[in-house]
Design a protein around this motif. Structure first.
Motif, PDB file in Angstrom:
ATOM      1  N   TRP A 128       0.809  -1.221   0.000  1.00  0.00           N
ATOM      2  CA  TRP A 128       0.000   0.000   0.000  1.00  0.00           C
ATOM      3  C   TRP A 128       0.846   1.276   0.000  1.00  0.00           C
ATOM      4  CZ3 TRP A 128      -0.415  -3.489   4.177  1.00  0.00           C
ATOM      5  CH2 TRP A 128       0.203  -3.105   5.370  1.00  0.00           C
ATOM      6  N   THR A 129       2.076   1.208   0.486  1.00  0.00           N
ATOM      7  CA  THR A 129       2.908   2.414   0.555  1.00  0.00           C
ATOM      8  C   THR A 129       3.388   2.836  -0.827  1.00  0.00           C
ATOM      9  OG1 THR A 129       3.663   1.733   2.748  1.00  0.00           O
ATOM     10  CG2 THR A 129       4.935   3.449   1.645  1.00  0.00           C
ATOM     11  N   GLN A 131       1.989   2.806  -3.541  1.00  0.00           N
ATOM     12  CA  GLN A 131       0.959   3.446  -4.367  1.00  0.00           C
ATOM     13  C   GLN A 131       0.655   4.878  -3.939  1.00  0.00           C
ATOM     14  OE1 GLN A 131      -2.430   0.836  -4.100  1.00  0.00           O
ATOM     15  NE2 GLN A 131      -1.180  -1.000  -4.380  1.00  0.00           N
ATOM     16  N   VAL A 132       1.218   5.331  -2.818  1.00  0.00           N
ATOM     17  CA  VAL A 132       0.908   6.664  -2.293  1.00  0.00           C
ATOM     18  C   VAL A 132       1.854   7.694  -2.908  1.00  0.00           C
ATOM     19  CG1 VAL A 132       0.753   8.068  -0.197  1.00  0.00           C
ATOM     20  CG2 VAL A 132       0.093   5.646  -0.135  1.00  0.00           C
ATOM     21  N   ASP A 136       0.081  13.160  -1.721  1.00  0.00           N
ATOM     22  CA  ASP A 136      -0.919  12.550  -0.837  1.00  0.00           C
ATOM     23  C   ASP A 136      -0.317  12.232   0.529  1.00  0.00           C
ATOM     24  OD1 ASP A 136      -2.844  12.716  -2.775  1.00  0.00           O
ATOM     25  OD2 ASP A 136      -2.574  10.660  -3.501  1.00  0.00           O
ATOM     26  N   PHE A 137       0.925  11.756   0.529  1.00  0.00           N
ATOM     27  CA  PHE A 137       1.587  11.413   1.788  1.00  0.00           C
ATOM     28  C   PHE A 137       1.726  12.653   2.674  1.00  0.00           C
ATOM     29  CE2 PHE A 137       5.619  10.748   4.176  1.00  0.00           C
ATOM     30  CZ  PHE A 137       5.216   9.673   4.963  1.00  0.00           C
ATOM     31  N   ASP A 140      -2.078  13.867   3.604  1.00  0.00           N
ATOM     32  CA  ASP A 140      -2.925  12.990   4.408  1.00  0.00           C
ATOM     33  C   ASP A 140      -2.247  12.474   5.671  1.00  0.00           C
ATOM     34  OD1 ASP A 140      -4.757  13.316   2.382  1.00  0.00           O
ATOM     35  OD2 ASP A 140      -4.284  11.424   1.390  1.00  0.00           O
ATOM     36  N   HIS A 181      -3.600   2.438   8.006  1.00  0.00           N
ATOM     37  CA  HIS A 181      -4.092   1.620   6.890  1.00  0.00           C
ATOM     38  C   HIS A 181      -4.733   0.329   7.402  1.00  0.00           C
ATOM     39  CE1 HIS A 181      -4.235  -0.489   3.021  1.00  0.00           C
ATOM     40  NE2 HIS A 181      -3.767  -1.538   3.700  1.00  0.00           N
TER      41      HIS A 181
END
Length: 423
Positions: A128-129, A131-132, A136-137, A140, A181
């Motif tokens: 999942w990391t 794809q960020v 966004d990081f 968010d 997450h």
């Protein structure tokens, strides 16, 4: 699986809770249903070590009490590594981290059950990391982290004078994002780790509160130290690795067999699944008759069986009995015998046209200081080859004497022995 109402009491009795967010709230959560929890491992080396084993076994305790584990191997966070006091880490390549991730996963899997109502799940934060996006990081995740609080973290404040990269400074954001997450995607409400991770765990709890308003939990196990206060898990040869290729099961067994008397009760509670009654009985025996080393023997057998299996543990015990008790060596596996002899002291000789004489081998291994001393030792009946007394001062080992086709075991007297590896 039914829930164990005594889980927290047992964890506290074993000394496994150094810090926690709110024990009463955690107790209530454990009583209300199967709690989904996670524990993470960064693949910054090709194997887990003794410190990681505490976390793996604690996760197993929670699962056996009815709760649901998520074992996270950090394919993303392992690319960076948690900041440490000694300075910046060397960054490993993606291929290396992926290889180590697979190895660490395989080490964790045997300790947890992947079947049943509270089956364990293996996850990799790279999934999942990666794809960020950076934008966004920062928006968010980074938005929820006050820099002054990050600067106040112990490891960061200690590193400021020497310098710390933005990469390592930001590690806490990545680990906190993992908790967020897993909370959102899987309903994970608890994270556990080692005491050096306390700042990272509480940062994750706070991120979830800020981002979702939900209340989650965390606790950490204490740092294990030797009687002199130095870290456990380090030996003269390096870390106490769980990988048999990096530390032989025999050497692993010997480590536990030789722990300090005053540390035995603590280590029995942390590393074994013996009951409270069994441990307290061992502690009483150990306190009354420490020379029997009952506590160390129980530790060595239980922990080695957990990590390397009961069969390997029996082979190690047989090797020790044969070497120190003069038993039959022929049934021992070459790898177990070799590990024992390398630890005790061994030399290597080339097979060539023939093997050296027993006299030469006694000198070569250091069991005798000269050929004259070696001959006297044989003449006095004090020299043994493969636990058989050598009667002839001119004796030369034959190929048939090689244990597992490779090893000769020389002994002088009852306790001095050495190995000869024949190539």
């Amino acid at each position: 699986m039914s829930l164990d109402p005594n889980l927290l009491d047992d964890l506290e009795w074993r000394g496994l809770i150094a810090h926690s967010t709110d024990l009463d709230a955690m107790r209530e959560a454990f009583a209300s249903g199967s709690v989904r929890f996670y524990v993470g491992f960064d693949p910054t080396a090709p194997s887990l070590h003794m410190g990681h084993l505490v976390q793996v076994l604690t996760a197993r305790r929670l699962q056996e009490a009815g709760h649901t584990p998520y074992a996270l191997v950090g394919g993303a966070t392992g690319m960076i590594g948690d900041p440490r006091d000694s300075g910046e880490r060397t960054l490993n390549s993606l291929d290396t981290v992926q290889e180590w991730t697979d190895r660490v996963r395989r080490q964790i899997e045997p300790f947890l059950s992947f079947e049943g109502d509270n089956a364990a799940t293996m996850v990799n934060n790279y999934d999942w990391t990666a794809q960020v996006s950076a934008i966004d990081f920062l928006r968010d995740i980074g938005k929820h982290f006050p820099v002054n609080r990050m600067l106040a973290r112990d490891v960061v404040s200690r590193r400021l004078e020497a310098g710390i990269s933005y990469t390592e400074f930001s590690y806490v954001l990545l680990q906190s994002m993992d908790f967020l997450h897993l909370h959102r995607a899987e309903g994970v409400d608890l994270q556990l780790g080692g005491s050096d991770q306390w700042g990272n765990l509480t940062a994750g709890v706070e991120l979830i509160r800020r981002a979702t308003g939900d209340r989650t939990h965390a606790f950490v196990t204490p740092l294990l130290t030797k009687a002199d206060g130095t870290k456990y898990g380090k030996t003269e040869g390096g870390a106490l690795w769980l990988d048999p290729e990096m530390m032989s099961p025999y050497s692993f067994f010997q480590f536990w067999l030789n722990v300090e008397d005053e540390k035995v009760p603590e280590l029995l509670r942390v590393f074994t699944f013996l009951s409270r009654e069994e441990i307290e009985e061992l502690e009483a025996t150990h306190a009354e008759k420490p020379f029997l080393r009952a506590g160390q023997k129980a530790l060595a057998e239980h922990v080695t069986s957990l990590v390397h299996g009961a069969e390997e543990t029996e082979r190690i015990k047989a090797a020790s009995a044969a070497l120190f008790g003069g038993g039959d060596l022929t049934g021992l596996g070459g790898s177990t015998l070799g590990a024992a002899l390398r630890e005790a002291g061994s030399v290597t000789v080339e097979r060539g046209e023939g093997l050296p004489s027993v006299v030469d081998l006694l000198v070569l291994t250091g069991l005798a200081s000269s050929k004259g001393e070696a001959r006297r030792t044989i003449g006095e009946g004090g020299a043994y080859l493969n636990n058989v007394r050598v009667e002839d001062v001119e004796a030369v080992p034959a190929a048939a004497d090689l244990v597992d086709g490779t090893w000769l075991v020389l002994r002088r007297g009852k306790k001095k022995f050495a190995g000869v590896e024949v190539r």
